[in-house]
Design a protein around this motif. Structure first.
Motif, mmCIF file in Angstrom:
data_model
loop_
_atom_site.group_PDB
_atom_site.id
_atom_site.type_symbol
_atom_site.label_atom_id
_atom_site.label_comp_id
_atom_site.label_asym_id
_atom_site.label_seq_id
_atom_site.Cartn_x
_atom_site.Cartn_y
_atom_site.Cartn_z
ATOM 1 N N MET A 1 62.824 93.542 -50.367
ATOM 2 C CA MET A 1 62.272 94.884 -50.640
ATOM 3 C C MET A 1 62.833 95.381 -51.890
ATOM 4 O O MET A 1 64.154 95.136 -52.057
ATOM 5 N N GLU A 2 62.338 95.847 -52.874
ATOM 6 C CA GLU A 2 62.924 96.377 -54.194
ATOM 7 C C GLU A 2 63.692 97.744 -53.910
ATOM 8 O O GLU A 2 63.527 98.512 -53.027
ATOM 9 N N ARG A 3 64.985 97.503 -54.542
ATOM 10 C CA ARG A 3 66.038 98.304 -54.399
ATOM 11 C C ARG A 3 65.379 99.818 -54.788
ATOM 12 O O ARG A 3 65.880 100.885 -54.033
ATOM 13 N N ASP A 4 64.652 100.193 -55.693
ATOM 14 C CA ASP A 4 64.197 101.344 -55.826
ATOM 15 C C ASP A 4 62.993 101.823 -55.130
ATOM 16 O O ASP A 4 62.509 102.933 -55.302
ATOM 17 N N LYS A 5 62.393 101.363 -54.078
ATOM 18 C CA LYS A 5 61.496 101.572 -53.172
ATOM 19 C C LYS A 5 61.910 102.885 -52.321
ATOM 20 O O LYS A 5 62.962 102.649 -51.763
ATOM 21 N N ILE A 6 61.282 103.860 -52.492
ATOM 22 C CA ILE A 6 61.612 105.030 -51.370
ATOM 23 C C ILE A 6 61.207 104.542 -50.144
ATOM 24 O O ILE A 6 60.143 104.329 -49.683
ATOM 25 N N MET B 1 63.935 112.654 -47.587
ATOM 26 C CA MET B 1 65.229 112.880 -48.045
ATOM 27 C C MET B 1 65.317 112.027 -49.379
ATOM 28 O O MET B 1 66.389 112.220 -49.815
ATOM 29 N N GLY B 2 64.119 111.534 -49.662
ATOM 30 C CA GLY B 2 64.260 110.701 -51.172
ATOM 31 C C GLY B 2 65.497 109.550 -51.024
ATOM 32 O O GLY B 2 65.823 109.441 -52.294
ATOM 33 N N VAL B 3 65.611 108.663 -49.954
ATOM 34 C CA VAL B 3 66.491 108.005 -49.977
ATOM 35 C C VAL B 3 65.631 106.218 -50.113
ATOM 36 O O VAL B 3 64.642 106.068 -49.809
ATOM 37 N N THR B 4 66.406 105.647 -51.221
ATOM 38 C CA THR B 4 65.870 104.145 -51.566
ATOM 39 C C THR B 4 66.379 103.015 -50.700
ATOM 40 O O THR B 4 67.412 103.459 -50.056
ATOM 41 N N ALA B 5 65.704 101.995 -50.861
ATOM 42 C CA ALA B 5 66.179 100.829 -50.102
ATOM 43 C C ALA B 5 67.377 100.553 -50.514
ATOM 44 O O ALA B 5 68.358 100.036 -49.789
ATOM 45 N N GLY B 6 67.761 100.711 -52.026
ATOM 46 C CA GLY B 6 69.010 100.157 -52.464
ATOM 47 C C GLY B 6 70.182 101.173 -51.947
ATOM 48 O O GLY B 6 71.181 100.719 -51.674
ATOM 49 N N GLU B 7 69.912 102.431 -51.771
ATOM 50 C CA GLU B 7 70.871 103.381 -51.242
ATOM 51 C C GLU B 7 71.257 102.791 -49.734
ATOM 52 O O GLU B 7 72.472 103.028 -49.278
ATOM 53 N N ILE B 8 70.311 102.333 -48.955
ATOM 54 C CA ILE B 8 70.173 101.926 -47.478
ATOM 55 C C ILE B 8 71.037 100.887 -47.573
ATOM 56 O O ILE B 8 72.084 100.386 -46.819
ATOM 57 N N LYS B 9 70.744 99.775 -48.380
ATOM 58 C CA LYS B 9 71.573 98.368 -48.411
ATOM 59 C C LYS B 9 72.957 98.716 -48.974
ATOM 60 O O LYS B 9 73.977 98.132 -48.315
ATOM 61 N N ILE C 1 63.879 101.168 -41.680
ATOM 62 C CA ILE C 1 65.530 101.338 -41.918
ATOM 63 C C ILE C 1 65.916 100.109 -40.995
ATOM 64 O O ILE C 1 66.720 99.493 -41.449
ATOM 65 N N GLN C 2 65.573 100.142 -39.731
ATOM 66 C CA GLN C 2 65.804 98.991 -38.958
ATOM 67 C C GLN C 2 65.486 97.578 -39.497
ATOM 68 O O GLN C 2 66.379 96.687 -39.491
ATOM 69 N N GLU C 3 64.413 97.370 -40.268
ATOM 70 C CA GLU C 3 63.773 96.271 -40.867
ATOM 71 C C GLU C 3 64.975 95.930 -41.970
ATOM 72 O O GLU C 3 65.428 94.600 -42.016
ATOM 73 N N ILE C 4 65.392 96.838 -42.875
ATOM 74 C CA ILE C 4 66.695 96.531 -43.572
ATOM 75 C C ILE C 4 67.870 96.244 -43.074
ATOM 76 O O ILE C 4 68.575 95.314 -43.592
ATOM 77 N N LEU C 5 67.983 96.672 -42.096
ATOM 78 C CA LEU C 5 69.439 96.505 -41.388
ATOM 79 C C LEU C 5 69.223 95.121 -40.706
ATOM 80 O O LEU C 5 70.307 94.323 -40.848
ATOM 81 N N ASP C 6 68.311 94.836 -40.111
ATOM 82 C CA ASP C 6 68.234 93.323 -39.575
ATOM 83 C C ASP C 6 68.070 92.288 -40.619
ATOM 84 O O ASP C 6 68.905 91.474 -40.457
ATOM 85 N N GLU C 7 67.516 92.593 -41.953
ATOM 86 C CA GLU C 7 67.527 91.712 -42.885
ATOM 87 C C GLU C 7 68.825 91.371 -43.566
ATOM 88 O O GLU C 7 69.200 90.401 -44.223
#
Length: 57
Positions: free
Chosen positions: A1-6, A11-19, A49-55
């Protein structure tokens, strides 16, 4: 997933912020919510969010 994907539209949080939160020690959805605010309004992004966490583990 790209870091800049909302991920969290509310809340306007991106994948990069979650990572970044995960790299800083957030190890659960609750900790990611605390660090970023993602998933705290409507909850529609919790699966993603769970998917990003799992990855990241």
């Amino acid at each position: 997933m790209e870091r800049d994907k909302i991920v969290c539209n509310c809340m306007g949080v991106t994948a990069g912020e979650i990572k970044d939160a995960i790299e800083a020690g957030a190890g659960s959805i609750e900790e990611i919510q605390e660090a970023t605010g993602a998933g705290t309004v409507c909850g529609g992004c919790l699966d993603e969010i769970q998917e990003i966490l799992d990855e990241s583990i």
